[in-house]
Design a protein around this motif. Structure first.
Motif, PDB file in Angstrom:
ATOM      1  N   UNK A 179       0.708  -1.155   0.220  1.00  0.00           N
ATOM      2  CA  UNK A 179      -0.191  -0.070  -0.190  1.00  0.00           C
ATOM      3  C   UNK A 179       0.926   1.245  -0.024  1.00  0.00           C
ATOM      4  N   UNK A 180       1.892   1.146   0.770  1.00  0.00           N
ATOM      5  CA  UNK A 180       3.040   2.375   0.987  1.00  0.00           C
ATOM      6  C   UNK A 180       3.605   2.541  -0.515  1.00  0.00           C
ATOM      7  N   UNK A 181       3.636   1.583  -1.313  1.00  0.00           N
ATOM      8  CA  UNK A 181       4.479   1.755  -2.840  1.00  0.00           C
ATOM      9  C   UNK A 181       3.416   2.156  -3.451  1.00  0.00           C
ATOM     10  N   UNK A 182       2.345   1.671  -3.335  1.00  0.00           N
ATOM     11  CA  UNK A 182       1.230   2.532  -4.394  1.00  0.00           C
ATOM     12  C   UNK A 182       0.939   4.002  -3.992  1.00  0.00           C
ATOM     13  N   UNK A 183       1.021   4.312  -2.592  1.00  0.00           N
ATOM     14  CA  UNK A 183       0.838   5.648  -2.495  1.00  0.00           C
ATOM     15  C   UNK A 183       2.085   6.393  -2.776  1.00  0.00           C
ATOM     16  N   UNK A 184       3.064   5.869  -2.855  1.00  0.00           N
ATOM     17  CA  UNK A 184       4.340   6.696  -3.159  1.00  0.00           C
ATOM     18  C   UNK A 184       4.255   7.013  -4.664  1.00  0.00           C
ATOM     19  N   UNK A 185       4.003   5.885  -5.418  1.00  0.00           N
ATOM     20  CA  UNK A 185       3.656   6.157  -7.074  1.00  0.00           C
ATOM     21  C   UNK A 185       2.429   7.094  -7.241  1.00  0.00           C
ATOM     22  N   UNK A 186       1.383   6.986  -6.428  1.00  0.00           N
ATOM     23  CA  UNK A 186       0.565   8.236  -6.828  1.00  0.00           C
ATOM     24  C   UNK A 186       1.102   9.692  -6.455  1.00  0.00           C
ATOM     25  N   UNK A 187       1.766   9.592  -5.611  1.00  0.00           N
ATOM     26  CA  UNK A 187       2.502  11.061  -5.138  1.00  0.00           C
ATOM     27  C   UNK A 187       3.308  11.497  -6.202  1.00  0.00           C
ATOM     28  N   UNK A 188       4.152  10.616  -6.774  1.00  0.00           N
ATOM     29  CA  UNK A 188       4.984  10.825  -8.045  1.00  0.00           C
ATOM     30  C   UNK A 188       4.141  11.323  -9.098  1.00  0.00           C
ATOM     31  N   UNK A 189       2.913  10.674  -9.344  1.00  0.00           N
ATOM     32  CA  UNK A 189       2.349  11.101 -10.484  1.00  0.00           C
ATOM     33  C   UNK A 189       1.602  12.726 -10.059  1.00  0.00           C
ATOM     34  N   UNK A 190       0.963  12.871  -9.001  1.00  0.00           N
ATOM     35  CA  UNK A 190       0.539  14.124  -8.696  1.00  0.00           C
ATOM     36  C   UNK A 190       1.486  15.222  -8.703  1.00  0.00           C
ATOM     37  N   UNK A 191       2.754  14.920  -8.357  1.00  0.00           N
ATOM     38  CA  UNK A 191       3.804  16.055  -8.416  1.00  0.00           C
ATOM     39  C   UNK A 191       4.293  16.256  -9.928  1.00  0.00           C
ATOM     40  N   UNK A 192       3.987  15.132 -10.570  1.00  0.00           N
ATOM     41  CA  UNK A 192       4.512  15.400 -12.111  1.00  0.00           C
ATOM     42  C   UNK A 192       3.276  16.293 -12.654  1.00  0.00           C
ATOM     43  N   UNK A 193       2.027  16.026 -12.287  1.00  0.00           N
ATOM     44  CA  UNK A 193       0.834  17.006 -12.808  1.00  0.00           C
ATOM     45  C   UNK A 193       0.967  18.403 -12.447  1.00  0.00           C
ATOM     46  N   UNK A 194       1.407  18.493 -10.995  1.00  0.00           N
ATOM     47  CA  UNK A 194       1.409  19.876 -10.622  1.00  0.00           C
ATOM     48  C   UNK A 194       2.588  20.709 -11.168  1.00  0.00           C
ATOM     49  N   UNK A 195       3.544  19.992 -11.837  1.00  0.00           N
ATOM     50  CA  UNK A 195       4.688  20.725 -12.482  1.00  0.00           C
ATOM     51  C   UNK A 195       4.169  21.469 -13.752  1.00  0.00           C
ATOM     52  N   UNK A 196       2.991  21.012 -14.327  1.00  0.00           N
ATOM     53  CA  UNK A 196       2.342  21.450 -15.566  1.00  0.00           C
ATOM     54  C   UNK A 196       1.182  22.125 -15.378  1.00  0.00           C
TER      55      UNK A 196
END
Length: 317
Positions: free
Chosen positions: A300-317
């Motif tokens: 679960x923690x691994x999935x949460x970390x991947x989702x955070x990476x995705x949201x950070x990427x979206x925030x950059x744009x």
């Protein structure tokens, strides 16, 4: 009189009894107390184990603590309260040591304790951690500089007030909530050297070897025993391995970094399983909220970390 105590519920009762056996073997002159935060009856306790139930402590705000804390938070929240009760019962006590139920003694530790010190703390790390994707210095800072699985005090005008101050704060500030500056009982240990100038930090490499030490200290089998960085192994802590621990279970993968530690853990598991079988205790702890956290936690923690990476990427744009 020197006293060693631990605090457990039915989840880690077998571990606590394994600790008691190691205390009897390596600190035979010390009195051992088992603080029980549960309502179960335990029959046929070994003669060297003194049982102290949480009901005997009369903790102010106890009902609120039971309602607010998860069972794994409630145990460390009770640790200073058990210490105060033990010292109240034994005014002749000259040295009180807390060891977590997951600790195993391999040798006596008397020689580690300087005669001029009043309190002894165990550091989580003594040098900067080697690079690892599992554990880094920042996570140690979040957890606290000192390991709450092991500390010793000598009752004095300075150390007893520390216990009282600490205990009052665990009534409502011992949650596992790193974002709000809480980590069960542990972060309060950071203040001990301020309260007690005669505090000694135990840097012996053979003391309290666990997941906190795997990256920086080399544990090896040597003749009929074990050594850590050339010094005899004195104690182990298997926190995070075998049952849920709020800090160390996240880093359980580190056990694979040291073959000797793996071997010792497997031996320890056999002891604990035998103890658990003999106890015939089941069910959930009577006090504190229950959370089924351990299964699939790391996934679960691994999935949460991947989702955070995705949201950070979206925030950059």
């Amino acid at each position: 009189m020197n006293i060693i105590y631990t605090v457990c519920n039915r989840t880690n009762l077998a571990h606590a009894l394994a600790l008691a056996d190691s205390v009897l073997q390596h600190q035979p002159d010390d009195v051992f107390y088992l603080g029980l935060v549960d309502s179960i009856s335990i029959n046929n306790l070994p003669e060297h184990v003194n049982l102290l139930p949480v009901a005997a402590l009369a903790i102010p705000g106890w009902d609120t603590m039971v309602a607010d804390y998860y069972d794994f938070e409630l145990l460390p929240a009770c640790r200073p309260w058990f210490a105060l009760e033990i010292l109240k019962k034994h005014t002749e006590c000259r040295q009180l040591t807390f060891l977590a139920p997951t600790v195993q003694l391999k040798k006596t530790f008397n020689s580690l304790l300087d005669a001029g010190s009043e309190m002894f703390l165990t550091p989580n790390i003594s040098v900067p951690l080697k690079k690892s994707p599992i554990l880094d210095d920042k996570r140690i800072l979040n957890a606290g500089m000192y390991h709450s699985g092991s500390w010793t005090l000598r009752p004095s005008e300075k150390t007893t007030p520390v216990l009282e101050w600490w205990a009052q704060r665990t009534i409502d500030r011992a949650n596992f909530d790193l974002c709000n500056g809480m980590n069960t009982d542990q972060l309060w240990l950071n203040y001990v050297p301020v309260w007690v100038p005669a505090t000694q930090t135990l840097h012996n490499p053979g003391w309290h070897y666990g997941l906190n030490a795997v990256l920086n200290k080399m544990l090896v089998a040597k003749n009929d025993g074990y050594e850590v960085d050339g010094q005899p192994l004195i104690s182990l802590d298997f926190a995070g391995l075998g049952h849920f621990d709020p800090i160390w279970s996240d880093h359980a993968g580190l056990v694979a970094e040291n073959k000797a530690f793996q071997t010792l853990f497997m031996e320890y598991q056999r002891i604990v399983v035998k103890k658990r079988y003999d106890l015939e205790v089941s069910g959930q702890p009577a006090f504190g909220k229950h959370a089924d956290i351990l299964p699939n936690r790391l996934m679960r923690k691994g999935i949460a970390a991947k989702l955070k990476e995705l949201t950070r990427y979206i925030d950059q744009f």
